[in-house]
Design a protein around this motif. Structure first.
Motif, PDB file in Angstrom:
ATOM      1  N   TRP A 111       0.600  -1.273   0.222  1.00 10.97           N
ATOM      2  CA  TRP A 111      -0.107   0.030   0.295  1.00 10.97           C
ATOM      3  C   TRP A 111       0.430   1.391   0.269  1.00 10.97           C
ATOM      4  O   TRP A 111       0.381   2.362  -0.878  1.00 10.97           O
ATOM      5  CB  TRP A 111      -1.346   0.165   1.589  1.00 10.97           C
ATOM      6  N   GLY A 112       1.828   1.444   0.698  1.00 16.20           N
ATOM      7  CA  GLY A 112       2.966   2.644   1.186  1.00 16.20           C
ATOM      8  C   GLY A 112       3.692   2.904   0.046  1.00 16.20           C
ATOM      9  O   GLY A 112       4.440   3.796  -0.093  1.00 16.20           O
ATOM     10  N   ARG A 113       4.025   1.737  -1.050  1.00 19.32           N
ATOM     11  CA  ARG A 113       4.984   2.405  -2.085  1.00 19.32           C
ATOM     12  C   ARG A 113       5.091   3.460  -3.423  1.00 19.32           C
ATOM     13  O   ARG A 113       3.784   3.464  -3.568  1.00 19.32           O
ATOM     14  CB  ARG A 113       5.611   0.855  -2.292  1.00 19.32           C
ATOM     15  N   ASP A 114       5.833   4.466  -3.511  1.00 21.87           N
ATOM     16  CA  ASP A 114       5.386   5.021  -4.457  1.00 21.87           C
ATOM     17  C   ASP A 114       5.285   4.589  -6.269  1.00 21.87           C
ATOM     18  O   ASP A 114       4.969   5.012  -7.470  1.00 21.87           O
ATOM     19  CB  ASP A 114       6.053   6.061  -4.215  1.00 21.87           C
ATOM     20  N   ASP A 115       6.430   3.074  -5.879  1.00 19.48           N
ATOM     21  CA  ASP A 115       6.425   2.300  -6.543  1.00 19.48           C
ATOM     22  C   ASP A 115       5.377   1.289  -6.911  1.00 19.48           C
ATOM     23  O   ASP A 115       5.702   0.406  -7.477  1.00 19.48           O
ATOM     24  CB  ASP A 115       7.205   1.811  -7.707  1.00 19.48           C
ATOM     25  N   ILE A 116       4.272   1.017  -6.668  1.00 21.45           N
ATOM     26  CA  ILE A 116       3.178   0.592  -6.754  1.00 21.45           C
ATOM     27  C   ILE A 116       1.488   1.286  -7.057  1.00 21.45           C
ATOM     28  O   ILE A 116       1.498   2.157  -6.095  1.00 21.45           O
ATOM     29  CB  ILE A 116       2.769  -1.237  -5.785  1.00 21.45           C
ATOM     30  N   ILE A 117       1.068   0.891  -7.580  1.00 23.83           N
ATOM     31  CA  ILE A 117       0.213   1.234  -8.450  1.00 23.83           C
ATOM     32  C   ILE A 117      -1.100   0.503  -8.019  1.00 23.83           C
ATOM     33  O   ILE A 117      -1.349  -0.934  -8.947  1.00 23.83           O
ATOM     34  CB  ILE A 117      -0.527   2.076  -9.270  1.00 23.83           C
ATOM     35  N   ILE A 118      -2.019   0.114  -7.169  1.00 18.89           N
ATOM     36  CA  ILE A 118      -2.840  -0.447  -6.552  1.00 18.89           C
ATOM     37  C   ILE A 118      -4.407  -0.222  -7.464  1.00 18.89           C
ATOM     38  O   ILE A 118      -5.289   0.480  -6.991  1.00 18.89           O
ATOM     39  CB  ILE A 118      -2.630  -1.059  -5.366  1.00 18.89           C
TER      40      ILE A 118
END
Length: 310
Positions: free
Chosen positions: A263-270
């Motif tokens: 959830w908290g990663r800027d390099d992942i879109i969920i």
């Protein structure tokens, strides 16, 4: 095959009636999944629904039709081959929906939306030249109906589109299709990796540490199944920049727990498994079409191959 009694897992009687063909001879029973009884299962020779009910018995069925494109929840039940039951799945606008989903994130990136939104907040006039689709290399895992539609869309923009499948059989809209075991060279050249793969024994955790080690800054998009990805290996690949960022519409655990570090990663879109939402009227239309084919002894293109798992 003669189908007489059809058990539908869901309160969809009104929607079924709206599409009811003339001269339908079957009897229908509509029950919520949790309310289906042993007597219902004994009565039915066909079962229709998104998932099997508690106590589901293959021995009672001639035909099972899934409202979803994926059927791994049904295939978890033992005994399909021994009972020679027809298993079919829903095929409708999934390809178009998934293609548009993937295209939206590719264009968002190439047109630098995030960059310009930031500059607007800072009130800074900072030109940057967008990239073009024709300069992108896209590798699509899965070359079935959904993968082919995605290939058609991206190739129409001039992108170099390659496919990866178990067979490596050539398919329309792909410049080349290779076997999964021979894909590392393509993966190394990819700007985008898109997975449309179903969950099978062969695809479970296919995207692991070994797979990600071949990438060179590609963006990874998963619109297939969450369990095809080893999420810890993906995190390591993001940390090492083997993967530039990831777009995940499917996860190992859904809903994704609040405690997940994804959830908290800027390099992942969920996104919450919405790239190919099953539209009920389309699913019912697919059911009626499949029933007609069964009655007429016609070819059934949405029949599940138990060896392939889809």
């Amino acid at each position: 095959m003669n189908i007489h009694n059809i058990l539908v897992a869901g309160s969809y009687e009104k929607e079924f009636q709206e599409q009811l063909p003339a001269n339908t001879s079957q009897s229908f029973r509509f029950k919520q999944v949790a309310d289906i009884t042993e007597e219902d299962l004994s009565w039915a020779d066909a079962y229709v629904g998104s998932k099997p009910c508690r106590g589901f018995r293959l021995a009672d069925m001639k035909w099972v039709h899934s409202f979803n494109a994926g059927v791994n929840n049904y295939l978890e039940i033992d005994g399909w081959k021994g009972h020679e039951i027809l298993l079919t799945r829903t095929v409708c606008s999934f390809g178009q929906r998934i293609s548009e989903y993937c295209l939206s994130y590719v264009l968002r990136d190439l047109q630098a939306h995030h960059y310009f939104e930031g500059k607007q907040r800072e009130k800074e006039w900072a030109p940057k030249t967008p990239q073009m689709m024709k300069d992108q290399t896209i590798v699509i895992y899965g070359t079935g109906e959904i993968g082919q539609e995605a290939a058609r869309v991206f190739s129409s923009f001039g992108s170099a589109v390659y496919g990866v499948s178990q067979s490596g059989k050539p398919k329309d809209y792909f410049e080349k299709v290779v076997r999964t075991s021979s894909a590392s060279t393509l993966d190394a050249e990819a700007d985008w990796i898109i997975s449309t793969l179903p969950l099978t024994k062969e695809t479970s955790k296919l995207f692991n540490r070994e797979f990600f080690s071949h990438l060179n800054g590609a963006v990874f998009i998963n619109v297939g199944r969450g369990h095809t990805v080893d999420e810890q290996s993906l995190i390591e690949a993001l940390n090492s920049k083997k993967v530039r960022y990831a777009v995940l519409d499917v996860l190992e655990t859904e809903p994704l727990p609040e405690t997940s570090e994804l959830w908290g990663r800027d390099d992942i879109i969920i996104t919450p498994h919405i790239s190919a939402v099953t539209e009920l009227n389309e699913a019912i239309s697919c059911f009626w079409d499949t029933l007609k084919r069964i009655e007429n002894n016609d070819a059934i293109p949405n029949r599940v191959d138990f060896l392939k798992g889809y």
